[in-house]
Design an enzyme around this catalytic site. Structure first.
Site, PDB file in Angstrom:
ATOM      1  N   TYR A 110       0.821  -1.220   0.000  1.00 32.59           N
ATOM      2  CA  TYR A 110       0.000   0.000   0.000  1.00 32.59           C
ATOM      3  C   TYR A 110       0.851   1.264   0.000  1.00 32.59           C
ATOM      4  CZ  TYR A 110      -3.777   3.118   1.717  1.00 32.59           C
ATOM      5  OH  TYR A 110      -4.696   4.129   1.892  1.00 32.59           O
TER       6      TYR A 110
ATOM      7  N   LYS B 281       0.979   4.203  -2.763  1.00 29.74           N
ATOM      8  CA  LYS B 281       0.634   5.588  -2.424  1.00 29.74           C
ATOM      9  C   LYS B 281       1.831   6.533  -2.656  1.00 29.74           C
ATOM     10  CE  LYS B 281      -3.665   4.917  -1.330  1.00 29.74           C
ATOM     11  NZ  LYS B 281      -4.699   5.336  -2.294  1.00 29.74           N
TER      12      LYS B 281
HETATM   13  N1  NAP Z   1      -9.644   5.401   5.300  1.00 22.76           N
HETATM   14  C1  NAP Z   1      -8.438   5.862   5.523  1.00 22.76           C
HETATM   15  O1  NAP Z   1      -8.010   5.974   6.674  1.00 22.76           O
HETATM   16  C2  NAP Z   1      -7.571   6.300   4.386  1.00 22.76           C
HETATM   17  C3  NAP Z   1      -6.367   6.945   4.693  1.00 22.76           C
HETATM   18  C4  NAP Z   1      -5.538   7.377   3.666  1.00 22.76           C
HETATM   19  C5  NAP Z   1      -5.920   7.177   2.364  1.00 22.76           C
HETATM   20  N2  NAP Z   1      -7.097   6.539   2.081  1.00 22.76           N
HETATM   21  C6  NAP Z   1      -7.415   6.345   0.678  1.00 22.76           C
HETATM   22  O2  NAP Z   1      -8.663   6.943   0.383  1.00 22.76           O
HETATM   23  C7  NAP Z   1      -9.301   6.217  -0.671  1.00 22.76           C
HETATM   24  C8  NAP Z   1     -10.695   5.813  -0.224  1.00 22.76           C
HETATM   25  O3  NAP Z   1     -10.580   5.000   0.923  1.00 22.76           O
HETATM   26  P1  NAP Z   1     -11.833   4.659   1.857  1.00 22.76           P
HETATM   27  O4  NAP Z   1     -11.318   4.568   3.241  1.00 22.76           O
HETATM   28  O5  NAP Z   1     -12.966   5.541   1.546  1.00 22.76           O
HETATM   29  O6  NAP Z   1     -12.133   3.151   1.364  1.00 22.76           O
HETATM   30  P2  NAP Z   1     -13.504   2.314   1.368  1.00 22.76           P
HETATM   31  O7  NAP Z   1     -14.470   2.873   2.344  1.00 22.76           O
HETATM   32  O8  NAP Z   1     -13.071   0.904   1.492  1.00 22.76           O
HETATM   33  O9  NAP Z   1     -14.086   2.590  -0.123  1.00 22.76           O
HETATM   34  C9  NAP Z   1     -13.334   2.186  -1.229  1.00 22.76           C
HETATM   35  C10 NAP Z   1     -14.005   2.654  -2.498  1.00 22.76           C
HETATM   36  O10 NAP Z   1     -13.178   2.257  -3.602  1.00 22.76           O
HETATM   37  C11 NAP Z   1     -13.929   1.426  -4.475  1.00 22.76           C
HETATM   38  N3  NAP Z   1     -13.068   0.427  -5.101  1.00 22.76           N
HETATM   39  C12 NAP Z   1     -12.254  -0.477  -4.501  1.00 22.76           C
HETATM   40  N4  NAP Z   1     -11.646  -1.236  -5.433  1.00 22.76           N
HETATM   41  C13 NAP Z   1     -12.079  -0.802  -6.632  1.00 22.76           C
HETATM   42  C14 NAP Z   1     -11.832  -1.182  -7.972  1.00 22.76           C
HETATM   43  N5  NAP Z   1     -11.004  -2.177  -8.286  1.00 22.76           N
HETATM   44  N6  NAP Z   1     -12.476  -0.525  -8.964  1.00 22.76           N
HETATM   45  C15 NAP Z   1     -13.326   0.490  -8.684  1.00 22.76           C
HETATM   46  N7  NAP Z   1     -13.606   0.906  -7.435  1.00 22.76           N
HETATM   47  C16 NAP Z   1     -12.987   0.250  -6.425  1.00 22.76           C
HETATM   48  C17 NAP Z   1     -15.008   0.798  -3.622  1.00 22.76           C
HETATM   49  O11 NAP Z   1     -16.078   0.326  -4.453  1.00 22.76           O
HETATM   50  P3  NAP Z   1     -17.150  -0.780  -3.884  1.00 22.76           P
HETATM   51  O12 NAP Z   1     -17.995  -0.034  -2.878  1.00 22.76           O
HETATM   52  O13 NAP Z   1     -17.923  -1.212  -5.070  1.00 22.76           O
HETATM   53  O14 NAP Z   1     -16.335  -1.843  -3.245  1.00 22.76           O
HETATM   54  C18 NAP Z   1     -15.365   1.994  -2.728  1.00 22.76           C
HETATM   55  O15 NAP Z   1     -16.205   2.882  -3.407  1.00 22.76           O
HETATM   56  C19 NAP Z   1      -8.402   5.016  -0.977  1.00 22.76           C
HETATM   57  O16 NAP Z   1      -7.575   5.316  -2.069  1.00 22.76           O
HETATM   58  C20 NAP Z   1      -7.576   4.897   0.282  1.00 22.76           C
HETATM   59  O17 NAP Z   1      -6.347   4.263   0.047  1.00 22.76           O
HETATM   60  C21 NAP Z   1      -7.921   6.107   3.055  1.00 22.76           C
END
Ligand code: NAP
Length: 247
Positions: free
Chosen positions: A155, A159
């Site tokens: 990851y 990133k």
């Molecule tokens: N949460 C954190 O603490 C955090 C921190 C830093 C960065 N981020 C980054 O922020 C972004 C969003 O994270 P989140 O926490 O909101 O994650 P999340 O709640 O798990 O949501 C992930 C989203 O990405 C979609 N997705 C996953 N794999 C995909 C694929 N192969 N094709 C198309 N869509 C896909 C999912 O679609 P489905 O609903 O259909 O599965 C969902 O809409 C990510 O890039 C993550 O790395 C998150």
């Protein structure tokens, strides 16, 4: 409304941070297309939330890892919503484990979903943004790509790769009036972080100067800023939105 008559495309907009971004952009007047992988019901709900704000919405099921799929998504957005002003590369997954135990599949899935997807969509929007002579690409990276994190070699590599991509693409596209910036969130309350054990959560809070995790809306607010004319002289930057972890 600072994004009136703009069109945005958000990858992974069905849940979490992507959902908050899609809604925040719609709140500021943008029509919003978003992709998702499998959560059809959640996606339909987000589509309804965007439309209830009087904006056009497209919910498109498409695996962000697939380069042809990305091109088809962009073609559809341009055809149905006429233009594409803002791309948010947000789709992402984690498959955490120590490198010693990490399978090739865990590496490939995380690199392809987080990093290759950003390549796929950025490449596909270049042409329409160039012909419009403006555009904003916003990459959702992570502080894991800035400072590293044990158990996240795949990851954090993805990133960090997004940060390199942000800087190189910003240099390629600056003269075309297309800005490319990244956000590196800290810990945000979404399905991605809900799996943390109480002990992991405790350890995490101890390294956050603000002593709390973020709401998805607190990341979305910064996306709105980068998508808006308020960020008109910024490109190639990485904004850490992390309660003070990276400083
Ligand atoms: N949460 C954190 O603490 C955090 C921190 C830093 C960065 N981020 C980054 O922020 C972004 C969003 O994270 P989140 O926490 O909101 O994650 P999340 O709640 O798990 O949501 C992930 C989203 O990405 C979609 N997705 C996953 N794999 C995909 C694929 N192969 N094709 C198309 N869509 C896909 C999912 O679609 P489905 O609903 O259909 O599965 C969902 O809409 C990510 O890039 C993550 O790395 C998150």
């Amino acid at each position: 409304m600072i994004l009136k008559e703009k069109t945005a495309l958000v990858t992974g907009g069905s849940r979490g941070i992507g959902r908050a971004i899609a809604i925040a952009l719609a709140d500021e007047g943008a029509n919003v297309a978003f992709t998702f992988k499998s959560a059809i019901e959640a996606a339909e709900k987000v589509k309804g939330e965007i439309e209830s704000r009087g904006r056009k919405a497209l919910a498109i099921q498409s695996d962000a890892k697939d380069i042809n799929g990305a091109q088809q998504v962009v073609d559809r957005v341009v055809k149905e919503l006429q233009r594409i002003d803002i791309l948010v590369n947000n789709a992402g997954i984690t498959k955490d484990t120590l490198l010693m135990r990490m399978s090739e599949q865990d590496w490939d899935d995380v690199l392809d979903t987080n990093l290759k997807s950003a390549f796929n969509f950025s490449k596909a929007v270049c042409r329409p943004m160039m012909s419009q002579r403006e555009g904003k690409i916003i990459n959702i990276s992570s502080i894991s790509g800035v400072i590293g994190n044990a158990g996240q070699v795949n990851y954090s590599s993805a990133k960090a790769g997004m940060i390199g991509m942000t800087k190189s693409l910003a240099k390629e596209l600056a003269s075309r009036n297309i800005q490319v910036n990244a956000i590196a969130p800290g810990f945000v309350d979404t399905d991605m972080t809900v799996k943390l054990t109480p002990q992991q959560r405790e350890a995490l809070l101890s390294i956050i100067p603000m002593k709390r995790t973020a709401k998805p809306e607190e990341i979305a607010n910064v996306v709105v800023f980068l998508a808006s004319p308020a960020s008109s002289y910024m490109t190639g930057q990485v904004l850490c939105v992390d309660g003070g972890i990276v400083m």
